[in-house]
Enzyme design. Structure first.
Site, PDB file in Angstrom:
ATOM      1  N   LYS A 128       1.090  -1.022   0.079  1.00 21.02           N
ATOM      2  CA  LYS A 128       0.095   0.118   0.048  1.00 21.02           C
ATOM      3  C   LYS A 128       0.975   1.070  -0.074  1.00 21.02           C
ATOM      4  CE  LYS A 128      -1.774   2.824   2.063  1.00 21.02           C
ATOM      5  NZ  LYS A 128      -1.478   4.416   1.863  1.00 21.02           N
ATOM      6  N   GLU A 166      10.143   1.682  10.510  1.00 17.59           N
ATOM      7  CA  GLU A 166      11.291   2.532  10.187  1.00 17.59           C
ATOM      8  C   GLU A 166      10.668   4.037  10.090  1.00 17.59           C
ATOM      9  OE1 GLU A 166      13.600   4.861   9.196  1.00 17.59           O
ATOM     10  OE2 GLU A 166      13.674   4.383   7.007  1.00 17.59           O
ATOM     11  N   CYS A 184      14.192  10.618   6.347  1.00 16.72           N
ATOM     12  CA  CYS A 184      14.206  10.113   7.787  1.00 16.72           C
ATOM     13  C   CYS A 184      15.504  10.207   8.283  1.00 16.72           C
ATOM     14  CB  CYS A 184      13.776   8.682   7.929  1.00 16.72           C
ATOM     15  SG  CYS A 184      14.519   7.512   6.753  1.00 16.72           S
ATOM     16  N   GLU A 237      10.439  16.151  14.250  1.00 15.86           N
ATOM     17  CA  GLU A 237      10.812  16.186  12.976  1.00 15.86           C
ATOM     18  C   GLU A 237      10.386  16.817  12.211  1.00 15.86           C
ATOM     19  OE1 GLU A 237       9.821  12.129  10.713  1.00 15.86           O
ATOM     20  OE2 GLU A 237      11.994  12.070  10.350  1.00 15.86           O
TER      21      GLU A 237
HETATM   22  P1  NAI Z   1       2.150   8.806   7.287  1.00 13.97           P
HETATM   23  O1  NAI Z   1       3.210   8.205   8.248  1.00 13.97           O
HETATM   24  O2  NAI Z   1       0.897   9.161   7.796  1.00 13.97           O
HETATM   25  O3  NAI Z   1       2.227   7.986   6.037  1.00 13.97           O
HETATM   26  C1  NAI Z   1       2.927   6.985   5.826  1.00 13.97           C
HETATM   27  C2  NAI Z   1       1.961   5.842   5.032  1.00 13.97           C
HETATM   28  O4  NAI Z   1       1.397   5.278   6.228  1.00 13.97           O
HETATM   29  C3  NAI Z   1       1.316   6.146   3.961  1.00 13.97           C
HETATM   30  O5  NAI Z   1       1.168   4.993   2.990  1.00 13.97           O
HETATM   31  C4  NAI Z   1      -0.048   6.267   4.981  1.00 13.97           C
HETATM   32  O6  NAI Z   1      -1.061   6.286   4.074  1.00 13.97           O
HETATM   33  C5  NAI Z   1      -0.178   5.190   5.871  1.00 13.97           C
HETATM   34  N1  NAI Z   1      -1.068   5.181   6.958  1.00 13.97           N
HETATM   35  C6  NAI Z   1      -1.264   6.526   7.311  1.00 13.97           C
HETATM   36  N2  NAI Z   1      -2.055   6.250   8.655  1.00 13.97           N
HETATM   37  C7  NAI Z   1      -2.242   4.791   8.694  1.00 13.97           C
HETATM   38  C8  NAI Z   1      -3.035   4.108   9.658  1.00 13.97           C
HETATM   39  N3  NAI Z   1      -4.140   4.636  10.359  1.00 13.97           N
HETATM   40  N4  NAI Z   1      -2.863   2.965   9.293  1.00 13.97           N
HETATM   41  C9  NAI Z   1      -2.039   2.288   8.433  1.00 13.97           C
HETATM   42  N5  NAI Z   1      -1.328   3.086   7.573  1.00 13.97           N
HETATM   43  C10 NAI Z   1      -1.516   4.488   7.549  1.00 13.97           C
HETATM   44  O7  NAI Z   1       3.056  10.084   7.123  1.00 13.97           O
HETATM   45  P2  NAI Z   1       2.604  11.580   6.554  1.00 13.97           P
HETATM   46  O8  NAI Z   1       1.345  11.978   7.162  1.00 13.97           O
HETATM   47  O9  NAI Z   1       2.486  11.395   5.045  1.00 13.97           O
HETATM   48  O10 NAI Z   1       3.779  12.616   6.892  1.00 13.97           O
HETATM   49  C11 NAI Z   1       3.772  13.190   8.264  1.00 13.97           C
HETATM   50  C12 NAI Z   1       5.037  13.205   8.775  1.00 13.97           C
HETATM   51  O11 NAI Z   1       5.612  11.781   8.873  1.00 13.97           O
HETATM   52  C13 NAI Z   1       6.072  13.768   7.852  1.00 13.97           C
HETATM   53  O12 NAI Z   1       6.385  15.184   7.975  1.00 13.97           O
HETATM   54  C14 NAI Z   1       7.434  13.096   8.285  1.00 13.97           C
HETATM   55  O13 NAI Z   1       8.096  13.808   9.747  1.00 13.97           O
HETATM   56  C15 NAI Z   1       7.025  11.663   8.865  1.00 13.97           C
HETATM   57  N6  NAI Z   1       7.473  10.769   7.750  1.00 13.97           N
HETATM   58  C16 NAI Z   1       8.467  10.082   7.961  1.00 13.97           C
HETATM   59  C17 NAI Z   1       8.915   9.182   6.973  1.00 13.97           C
HETATM   60  C18 NAI Z   1      10.352   8.288   6.863  1.00 13.97           C
HETATM   61  O14 NAI Z   1      10.824   8.177   5.953  1.00 13.97           O
HETATM   62  N7  NAI Z   1      10.594   8.015   8.232  1.00 13.97           N
HETATM   63  C19 NAI Z   1       8.285   9.314   5.566  1.00 13.97           C
HETATM   64  C20 NAI Z   1       7.131  10.005   5.450  1.00 13.97           C
HETATM   65  C21 NAI Z   1       6.747  10.762   6.380  1.00 13.97           C
END
Ligand code: NAI
Ligand code: MG
Length: 481
Positions: free
Chosen positions: A173, A248, A282, A383
């Site tokens: 996903k 991660e 990240c 972050e």
């Molecule tokens: P997010 O953590 O919400 O999204 C990442 C993935 O998780 C997406 O595929 C999303 O659809 C999915 N997701 C979201 N809610 C979920 C749930 N309840 N159950 C299962 N899957 C779910 O990240 P978002 O909102 O795009 O970005 C927010 C912040 O997260 C960024 O500003 C950054 O700080 C951090 N982030 C960190 C990343 C990393 O590489 N460690 C990558 C992306 C975001």
């Protein structure tokens, strides 16, 4: 471009026909639409993966054949390189040069894990004269992958390739912001010979398309990369079915410049570590600690590097920093910049924007440096996930290791010095999954990647990346009967 889900070897829409828009970050225009998948769509993908694992061709296929599929996928990814690079750059906003690196690494990951597929084996521990024990490694089963938007194809293949090498079947996903290249993965693997149902891809939002994967009793494992907040949710929501999780998550990684470092190299590397990929990394070196005797010089030169960065459309050849991935992310990062100013950090860069008319609606944030930051400020603790550097002076090794570790995160750290003893002492003292010495950000496929503390659980990449897709079985044989 109307994208479709890939379920059981077929391209399908969401059952209720609903779609969402995917935007091009450089222009703010709609680039594609994708299925807004609901639990019923996800369940169909889970059933396909379950059947392919339990009774389908994957379970009975030899390791050699699985390996060949992954090795062929590497060749196909290389053949499609230029097209994938442009697609990734357009969808995520990253400059072409950075997308090239991602796609090169994607191809290599298929190759690397294709190599491992025939080399996964257990061992035979001694258990006394009357018995023999076989410890065998088996695939964990059906694995779900929930991936982010900052390295869309890389983060997906980083999970898919080791999972398939281990013998798992999968449901991917991708992030709703960047689904394009994720849907190229099944195309590549299908051409390489992957049977239907082994890899399924469903697009959609976290709560509707991600969550059903986390709570399904038919899914054995979830590999997630994304925010700390959602990582914690996945652990909680997966607890009822005792889901195996690899997480991660984010970071607030320290970047430590000692006065005896190769100065120009350290300055450039420090800037690359937070301005690369628009800071949407990240492991970004977002907290920059500089030894006080070189603090002013370092600051001046880092500001010069930041000001020389060319912001622009991701496909423009002279662009060295593209737009952030979404309007939402742009606003989030701008709110952190406002918070930095409000907390009294000194803004050392100018607040420029992109003047090219074509990109006036793009989600740009300029490279930003805050000087004289205190490690307790919000911009030094949370972050930001954008091109925002916080610079903090320090006086000695003890002080800087204490400050570096004063964070709930532990993903990575970079240390710049010519004194190898000092470098290694500092590396040992820092609680983080990766420590770079005289470099920042390399994450080679051959070496483990993951976080200490609240930066995550488990490791991806390298042989460690396969471990998390395996179970261990003990077979005990009484040889006296
Ligand atoms: P997010 O953590 O919400 O999204 C990442 C993935 O998780 C997406 O595929 C999303 O659809 C999915 N997701 C979201 N809610 C979920 C749930 N309840 N159950 C299962 N899957 C779910 O990240 P978002 O909102 O795009 O970005 C927010 C912040 O997260 C960024 O500003 C950054 O700080 C951090 N982030 C960190 C990343 C990393 O590489 N460690 C990558 C992306 C975001
Ligand atoms: Mg979110």
């Amino acid at each position: 471009m109307d994208l479709q889900n890939y379920v059981n070897g077929k391209w399908v829409d969401a059952r209720d026909g609903s779609r969402f828009d995917v935007f091009e970050p450089a222009t703010g225009e709609v680039l594609a639409t994708a299925p807004d998948s609901k639990p019923a769509d996800v369940d169909a993908a889970i059933d396909a993966a379950r059947a392919a694992f339990d009774t389908g061709p994957w379970a009975t296929m030899s390791e050699r054949d699985r390996a060949r599929i992954l090795l062929r996928a590497a060749e196909i990814a290389r053949r499609e390189h230029d097209r994938l690079v442009e697609m990734e750059s357009r969808d995520s906003g990253k400059p072409l040069e950075e997308a090239k690196h991602d796609i090169d690494e994607v191809a290599f990951m298929f190759e690397y894990y294709g190599g491992w597929a025939t080399k996964i084996h257990g061992d035979i521990p001694p258990v006394g004269p009357g018995a023999m024990s076989l410890v065998v490694k088996e695939p964990v089963g059906v694995a779900a992958m929930i991936t982010p938007w900052n390295y869309p194809m890389l983060m997906a293949v980083q999970k898919v390739a080791p999972a398939l090498a281990a013998g798992c079947t999968a449901i991917l996903k991708p992030a709703e912001q960047t689904p394009l290249t994720a849907l190229e993965i099944p195309k590549i693997l299908e051409e390489a010979g992957l049977p239907p149902g082994v890899l399924n891809v469903v697009t959609g939002f976290g709560e509707t398309a991600g969550h059903p994967l986390v709570v399904s009793p038919k899914v054995d494992k979830v590999g997630f990369t994304g925010s700390l907040e959602v990582g914690k949710l996945i652990m909680k929501n997966g607890a009822d079915t005792l889901k195996r999780v690899t997480l991660e998550l984010g970071g607030k990684s320290p970047n430590i410049v000692f006065a005896d470092a190769d100065f120009e190299h350290a300055i450039q590397g420090t800037c690359d570590g937070i301005f690369g990929n628009q800071g949407e990394i990240c492991s970004a070196g977002s907290r920059v600690f500089v030894e006080r005797s070189v603090y002013n010089d370092a600051l001046e030169q880092m500001v010069a590097v930041a000001q020389a960065i060319t912001m622009g459309g991701s496909l423009e050849p002279d662009t060295t920093m593209g737009p952030l991935v979404s309007k939402e992310q742009q606003e989030r990062v701008l709110s952190y910049i406002a918070a930095g100013k409000a907390e009294g950090a000194r803004l050392a860069t100018t607040e420029r924007t992109v003047t090219d008319e074509r990109y006036r609606n793009g989600y740009f944030v300029p490279p930003t440096i805050f000087a004289d930051v205190n490690n307790n400020m919000k911009i030094a603790r949370e972050e930001i996930f954008g091109p925002v550097m916080s610079v903090i002076p320090f006086d000695d090794v003890d002080e800087v290791t204490r400050l570096a570790n004063d964070t709930n995160f532990g993903l990575a750290a970079a240390i710049w010095t010519r004194d190898i003893g000092k470098a290694l002492r500092t590396a040992k003292a820092i609680r983080a999954g990766t420590v770079w010495i005289n470099d920042s950000q390399p994450a080679p496929t051959e070496a483990p990647w993951g976080g200490y503390k609240e930066s995550g659980i488990g490791r991806e990449l390298g042989p460690h990346g396969i471990e998390d897709y395996l179970e261990t079985k003990h077979i005990y044989i009484n040889i006296e009967r």
